[in-house]
Motif scaffolding. Structure first.
Motif: not given
Length: 164
Positions: A106-111, A127-133, A142-154
């Motif tokens: 995680a680049p920043v803290a948040g959800e 969704q879960f809480s993380v600290g910066a770094g 999850l089954r099959g192919k997927a396009q996934l990403r992580g988000t935290v803050g902006d």
């Protein structure tokens, strides 16, 4: 032999790939920008699995010439997709037909949200809480192919394309 005896930290002192900057004639060994970014974040994951404590990218900024296009920034200072991958690596690994492991830093803290693209819309899977770094690792159903990403803050990771 290194003295005193005992474990030593493992570092990767230089790693890089030559990217294919737009508008240039690149050597055959250069990779497209998105693949350059994907390989970078996948390398960070593999280093983490082997308990590497520090990894250093070879060159931050490209310098003149096609064979030196190894940076996270183009020669003019604009960022490549690899910068986002370095700042917020996010990788998934198939564990079974129905399960994935998601890993990242995680680049920043948040959800932190792990999202999948479904029908043109990003849907939150977890969704879960993380600290910066903070390095995170979690399971996903999850089954099959997927396009996934992580988000935290902006912040968003680059899209990870999980094979089936």
């Amino acid at each position: 032999n290194v003295q005193p005896r005992g474990r030593r930290p493992l570092w990767v002192s230089e790693f890089w790939w030559i990217s294919n900057p737009p508008g240039t004639t690149t050597p055959r060994i250069a990779v497209p920008l998105q693949k350059h970014a994907r390989w970078l974040e996948e390398a960070l994951y593999l280093f983490w699995k082997k308990r590497v404590q520090a990894a250093f990218w070879f060159r931050l900024r490209d310098v003149g010439g096609d064979t030196t296009a190894t940076g996270l920034f183009f020669e003019d200072g604009t960022s490549k997709p690899a910068l986002q991958a370095f700042r917020f690596p996010f990788v998934t690994e198939r564990r079974s037909r129905k399960r994935l492991t998601a890993w990242g830093k995680a680049p920043v803290a948040g959800e932190l949200g792990i999202e999948a693209l479904k029908g043109g819309t990003w849907k939150t899977l977890k969704q879960f809480s993380v600290g910066a770094g903070e390095v995170f690792k979690t399971g996903l159903r999850l089954r099959g192919k997927a396009q996934l990403r992580g988000t935290v803050g902006d912040e968003q990771s680059i899209v990870w394309r999980q094979k089936g």
